[in-house]
Design a protein around this motif. Structure first.
Motif, short mmCIF file in Angstrom:
data_model
loop_
_atom_site.label_atom_id
_atom_site.label_comp_id
_atom_site.label_asym_id
_atom_site.label_seq_id
_atom_site.Cartn_x
_atom_site.Cartn_y
_atom_site.Cartn_z
N VAL A 229 -26.50 1.10 38.35
CA VAL A 229 -25.45 2.09 38.61
C VAL A 229 -24.94 2.59 37.25
O VAL A 229 -24.49 1.80 36.43
N ARG A 230 -24.99 3.89 37.02
CA ARG A 230 -24.58 4.47 35.74
C ARG A 230 -23.11 4.87 35.83
O ARG A 230 -22.75 5.74 36.64
N VAL A 231 -22.27 4.25 35.03
CA VAL A 231 -20.83 4.44 35.13
C VAL A 231 -20.28 5.01 33.82
O VAL A 231 -20.47 4.42 32.75
N LEU B 240 -25.44 -7.01 41.40
CA LEU B 240 -25.35 -5.56 41.23
C LEU B 240 -25.46 -5.24 39.73
O LEU B 240 -24.64 -5.68 38.93
N HIS B 241 -26.47 -4.46 39.37
CA HIS B 241 -26.70 -4.11 37.98
C HIS B 241 -26.07 -2.76 37.66
O HIS B 241 -26.19 -1.80 38.44
N PRO C 177 -22.99 1.31 49.66
CA PRO C 177 -22.66 -0.09 49.36
C PRO C 177 -22.41 -0.36 47.88
O PRO C 177 -21.51 -1.11 47.52
N TRP C 178 -23.22 0.27 47.01
CA TRP C 178 -23.04 0.03 45.58
C TRP C 178 -21.68 0.54 45.09
O TRP C 178 -21.08 -0.05 44.20
N LEU D 76 -18.93 -1.79 43.39
CA LEU D 76 -18.43 -1.44 42.05
C LEU D 76 -16.91 -1.45 42.04
O LEU D 76 -16.28 -2.04 41.15
N ALA D 77 -16.29 -0.81 43.01
CA ALA D 77 -14.84 -0.77 43.07
C ALA D 77 -14.24 -2.17 43.25
O ALA D 77 -13.24 -2.52 42.62
N ALA D 78 -14.88 -2.98 44.08
CA ALA D 78 -14.38 -4.34 44.33
C ALA D 78 -14.44 -5.19 43.07
O ALA D 78 -13.65 -6.13 42.91
N GLY D 79 -15.35 -4.87 42.16
CA GLY D 79 -15.45 -5.64 40.94
C GLY D 79 -14.18 -5.64 40.12
O GLY D 79 -13.84 -6.64 39.45
#
Length: 268
Positions: free
Chosen positions: A33-35, A58-59, A238-239, A243-246
C-alpha cells in the motif's frame, strides 16, 4: 469476415486477462500500500504504523512529500493508494477547489499549531508593525488567525472560522503585517519575522514544542486531527480499513506520546 477478425484477436485477449488475474494483491510484499506522508511527524508516525501492520501481514510503503499539495495530486493520479497528512478542513477545501473524490477512513494524530518567535518571549512583546508569518494555504492560514484572535492580538469579524483570511481582520491595534508563506517554510523564516504560526509536524522536527515554546497555541480539542484519506472507490477496501486501524494500535499511541511529549496527540 467478423469471425476471422475475432479469431485473430483472441490470442491477444487471453494473455491480457491472465495478466489482470495475476496482478499482485494490494497490501502484499509484491504490491505494498503506497501511503503519502509529509516529512517529520507524519513520516515518523507512519514508520511505526508500518512496523505494526507488517507484523499483521499488511505491507506498506511510505512516500514522503515536502508540501501540502502534491500528496493529493499523487493520490488523484494513482501514484498513491492513500495519504495521511491532512485534516478535515483542508480536505474539504481541496475537494471543493480541485474536485477530488476523496474520503477519510480513519484518524491519525493531531499536530498542534503554535505561534513561535526567535525574537520575542511573549505576544505582548510583539512590536508595532511587526511581521507575522502565517501559512498561505486556505485552512491553516485561518487556523493561525484564530489562534491570534483567541489570544487577543487581533479581532476577526463575527462568525469567522478556519476559512478566515487577512481580509477578515477587523481590529489590529499593533498594525501587525501578515506574511503568507508556504507552511513548510515558516520554520526557516523565523529568523526574518517577529513570529510565525507553525503546525506541529513542522515545528517538532525543528526542535520547537508547541506546549513548551509557543507564545500561543490552539486548544487540544482542535478539529484539525489528521486523517487517513483514500479515493472513494477504495473506501471499503480491506487494506484501507486495516491501514486506518493501524493508527489506533496501542503501540502506535504509546510511540506518539513518548516520542513527541504531548506536542503531537494520538487521534485514533
Amino acid at each position: 469476415m467478423m469471425l476471422r477478425r475475432s479469431a485473430l484477436l483472441l490470442p491477444f485477449a487471453l494473455p491480457l486477462a491472465a495478466a489482470a488475474q495475476g496482478a499482485p494483491e494490494i497490501g502484499t510484499a509484491a504490491r505494498p500500500v503506497r501511503v503519502g506522508v509529509t516529512q517529520g511527524v507524519h513520516a515518523q508516525t507512519f514508520e511505526k504504523v508500518a512496523e505494526v501492520l507488517r507484523r499483521d501481514g499488511l505491507h506498506t510503503r511510505a512516500v514522503e512529500f515536502g508540501d501540502f499539495i502534491q500528496p493529493n495530486a499523487a493520490l488523484a493520479g494513482g501514484d498513491l493508494d492513500a495519504n495521511a497528512y491532512q485534516h478535515l478542513p483542508f480536505l474539504e477545501a481541496q475537494r471543493a477547489q480541485r474536485g477530488y473524490d476523496f474520503v477519510p477512513v480513519g484518524k491519525t494524530v493531531l499536530t498542534l499549531m503554535g505561534v513561535f518567535s526567535r525574537r520575542h518571549r511573549t505576544l505582548e512583546a510583539l512590536p508595532q508593525g511587526g511581521r507575522i508569518a502565517i501559512p498561505n494555504d486556505p485552512t491553516n492560514g485561518g487556523r493561525a488567525l484564530l489562534i491570534l484572535a483567541e489570544a487577543g492580538v487581533i479581532r476577526l469579524r463575527p462568525g469567522a472560522d478556519f476559512r478566515a483570511t487577512v481580509a477578515d481582520v477587523t481590529e489590529n491595534p499593533r498594525r501587525l503585517r501578515f506574511v503568507e508563506l508556504e507552511a513548510a517554510s515558516i520554520v526557516r523564516a523565523l529568523e526574518d519575522v517577529d513570529a510565525g504560526a507553525i503546525t506541529g509536524n513542522f515545528a517538532v522536527p525543528a526542535g520547537l514544542n508547541p506546549l513548551r515554546d509557543a507564545l500561543a497555541r490552539e486548544d487540544q480539542r482542535s478539529v484539525y486531527t489528521v486523517l487517513v484519506v483514500v479515493r472513494r472507490r477504495d473506501e471499503s477496501a480491506p487494506w484501507a480499513r486495516r491501514l486506518a486501524a493501524g493508527y489506533a494500535h496501542p503501540e502506535v499511541r504509546e510511540f506518539v506520546e513518548r516520542q513527541f511529549q504531548g506536542a503531537v496527540i494520538p487521534g485514533a
